[in-house]
Design an enzyme around this catalytic site. Structure first.
Site, PDB file in Angstrom:
ATOM      1  N   CYS A  86      13.161 -11.672  34.380  1.00  0.00           N
ATOM      2  CA  CYS A  86      11.796 -11.879  33.892  1.00  0.00           C
ATOM      3  C   CYS A  86      11.811 -12.283  32.413  1.00  0.00           C
ATOM      4  O   CYS A  86      12.217 -13.382  32.080  1.00  0.00           O
ATOM      5  CB  CYS A  86      10.947 -10.650  34.157  1.00  0.00           C
ATOM      6  SG  CYS A  86       9.163 -10.966  34.024  1.00  0.00           S
TER       7      CYS A  86
ATOM      8  N   VAL B 224      17.338  22.226  39.298  1.00  0.00           N
ATOM      9  CA  VAL B 224      18.553  21.524  39.689  1.00  0.00           C
ATOM     10  C   VAL B 224      19.345  21.075  38.465  1.00  0.00           C
ATOM     11  O   VAL B 224      20.566  21.259  38.401  1.00  0.00           O
ATOM     12  CB  VAL B 224      18.216  20.302  40.573  1.00  0.00           C
ATOM     13  CG1 VAL B 224      19.476  19.553  40.968  1.00  0.00           C
ATOM     14  CG2 VAL B 224      17.436  20.726  41.796  1.00  0.00           C
TER      15      VAL B 224
ATOM     16  N   HIS C 113      11.731  -9.793  39.918  1.00  0.00           N
ATOM     17  CA  HIS C 113      12.367  -8.496  39.628  1.00  0.00           C
ATOM     18  C   HIS C 113      13.200  -8.030  40.825  1.00  0.00           C
ATOM     19  O   HIS C 113      12.671  -7.424  41.763  1.00  0.00           O
ATOM     20  CB  HIS C 113      11.302  -7.448  39.303  1.00  0.00           C
ATOM     21  CG  HIS C 113      10.650  -7.641  37.974  1.00  0.00           C
ATOM     22  ND1 HIS C 113      11.105  -7.031  36.828  1.00  0.00           N
ATOM     23  CD2 HIS C 113       9.584  -8.396  37.598  1.00  0.00           C
ATOM     24  CE1 HIS C 113      10.342  -7.388  35.802  1.00  0.00           C
ATOM     25  NE2 HIS C 113       9.412  -8.218  36.246  1.00  0.00           N
TER      26      HIS C 113
ATOM     27  N   GLU D  83      15.150  -5.613  40.956  1.00  0.00           N
ATOM     28  CA  GLU D  83      15.354  -4.164  40.941  1.00  0.00           C
ATOM     29  C   GLU D  83      14.300  -3.401  41.717  1.00  0.00           C
ATOM     30  O   GLU D  83      14.523  -2.239  42.080  1.00  0.00           O
ATOM     31  CB  GLU D  83      15.402  -3.651  39.492  1.00  0.00           C
ATOM     32  CG  GLU D  83      14.088  -3.684  38.740  1.00  0.00           C
ATOM     33  CD  GLU D  83      13.794  -4.999  38.053  1.00  0.00           C
ATOM     34  OE1 GLU D  83      12.967  -5.021  37.129  1.00  0.00           O
ATOM     35  OE2 GLU D  83      14.398  -6.027  38.441  1.00  0.00           O
TER      36      GLU D  83
END
Length: 507
Positions: free
Chosen positions: A79, A224, A167, A169
């Protein structure tokens, strides 16, 4: 030597997703500010330039000297990254006639180009841009187009330099992971040797070198992240680690007792400290969420400092900070989204150095590391819980009575998720106490009591999240139980906001 991809962050909201996708390819990566490229690092095998909220021609746009990386590493611009390279090297970028946002399809693409190896015809991609590349530099060639975007992808001829307007991702770019794999593995030569096992081995060795024989104290939250950090540190330095679990009075119902019991099986040296009186006192009358977080962060450090004086030669404060904590606390544009107690509110005069062994991991990676360390599954699958606890789920000022109400309501909600087999299908859940009262009727009498909002989301890494579509029967049962059993509540709502634009927590 461990290979790594460098992702230069130009301020995109999805930069962290690029990192996560690269990690999913079993390749280590570091996300760095756009102007902080590491020089003379032989472990770097490729560079990815992220998107950005700016236009390349804006005066305040983030810019780099491409000569520092061009020709030295394979480069992929996404991008803004693609626009910046084209614009800088002689092309033209202009505002699009209409902002292009959402799904698109690659009408044409170069099947022979290594970036599109394995791509299917008419592959769906995700666009999110207001500018478009209207002219490529002379030595660049178009390698993909959509119906509306001619220069959807390009390569510099004779160079390992690519740019994509879309994009890869994001989830909606169906073959985005394939494109990133083509770049990271085939083009950059990634060996895909980064894993939970390699992370444990490497990090244990690094911790031993970093800490030596120094004594370390770690703040356990029961979650966690801090649990995995504790086990990892315990493996590295053993008896030199002392864990401190602070009860700030805003934990879940019975959590202080339950968490201490859980840690018995891990062989950790844990000290429980009840500091609830101090936290309640310091938070009295405070309503601003950022101020709450900073007060809690400050008080945590003060408690640790006090405990450190009881531990001979304690030099380090270890924390379970993970990557989303740091991203949300300060993005590349310098704008704070919200502070986390691990990364905000730490005073300069703190007497302990910081050790954050999980600071580059996403939540799902932390869980994989926990399994690699042999931790019990019920600790690994536990929902995230904010370090400031219920303080950031009580909108307005904090009082013991409000905490009591929220603890009771939260306990009913969480236990209900477990009883209905829904707990492991939800990423995070909790109850928010709203700063309002509403009229109700109980036993033919008018009531004027508090309202609570239930929040449950699905996610993989906490960077994006959707509201959980819980069964109506379950919601009805939980609502009735909270109203009937929690004194002070007469109304239950459900939060159906996604992230973005909302955050998971309300404060």
């Amino acid at each position: 030597m461990q290979q790594k991809i460098i992702i230069l962050d130009f301020g995109s909201q999805t930069t962290q997703l690029i990192g996560r996708r690269v990690r999913e390819l079993d390749t280590f990566c570091e996300i760095l500010p756009y102007n902080k490229f590491p020089k003379n690092d032989p472990s770097v095998i490729g560079v990815i330039l992220s998107g950005s909220p700016f236009s390349v021609y804006d005066k305040e746009a983030f810019k780099i000297n491409l000569d520092e990386i061009r020709g030295k590493y394979p480069i992929l611009g996404i991008c803004y990254g693609a626009q910046f390279m084209s614009y800088t090297l002689g092309g033209k970028v202009e505002p699009a006639e209409t902002r292009e946002y959402g799904r698109a399809n690659l009408a044409t693409f170069d099947k022979e180009n290594p970036l599109f190896k394995g791509f299917e015809e008419n592959s769906q991609v995700w666009m999110s841009h207001g500018d478009t590349i209207t002219l490529l530099p002379d030595h660049f060639k178009v390698i993909a187009s959509t119906d509306k975007v001619k220069n959807a992808a390009y390569q510099a001829e004779g160079e390992k330099l690519w740019g994509v307007q879309f994009h890869p991702e994001v989830f909606h770019s169906v073959q985005g992971t394939q494109l990133l794999k083509n770049f990271v593995v085939d083009i950059c030569g990634g060996k895909q040797d980064w894993s939970a096992a390699s992370f444990v081995d490497t990090t244990v060795a690094e911790l031993k070198a970093q800490l030596g024989n120094d004594r370390v104290i770690l703040g356990l939250s029961g979650g966690v992240d801090s649990s995995v950090a504790a086990v990892l540190l315990n493996r590295a330095i053993g008896k030199n680690l002392t864990c401190i679990f602070v009860d700030h009075g805003m934990l879940r119902k019975n959590e202080f007792k339950n968490v201490l019991h859980d840690y018995e099986c891990l062989g950790l040296n844990v000290i429980g400290v009840d500091a609830s009186e101090k936290f309640f006192k310091d938070l009295a009358g405070v309503t601003d969420p950022e101020q709450k977080r900073k007060i809690i962060g400050r008080d945590f450090v003060e408690v640790f400092d006090a405990e450190a004086k009881k531990i001979t030669d304690a030099k380090w404060l270890a924390q379970g900070t993970i990557y989303p904590d740091r991203i949300e606390s300060l993005n590349i544009t310098g704008k704070t989204i919200k502070s986390h107690h691990n990364v905000g509110g730490l005073p300069e005069e703190m007497h302990l150095q910081l050790c954050e062994p999980l600071q580059w991991l996403f939540k799902d990676e932390v869980r994989r590391v926990g399994r690699q360390l042999g931790m019990p599954e019920h600790l690994i699958t536990r929902h995230p819980f904010p370090g400031p606890g219920l303080a950031v789920r009580i909108l307005g000022d904090i009082t013991p009575e409000k905490v009591r109400i929220l603890q009771d309501a939260d306990d009913i909600f969480i236990q209900g998720l477990r009883d209905w087999g829904l707990y492991d299908k939800v990423w995070q859940a909790g109850v928010i106490l709203l700063p309002i009262k509403s009229v109700g009727v109980m036993g033919d009498e008018r009531t004027y009591e508090r309202a609570v909002a239930l929040r449950a989301v699905t996610s993989t890494d906490a960077m994006t999240a959707d509201w959980a579509h819980l069964p109506y029967d379950f919601m009805a049962k939980v609502s009735n139980d909270i109203i009937n059993k929690v004194k002070g509540v007469n109304r239950v709502c459900y939060d159906i906001s996604s992230k973005p634009p909302s955050t998971i927590e309300w404060e």
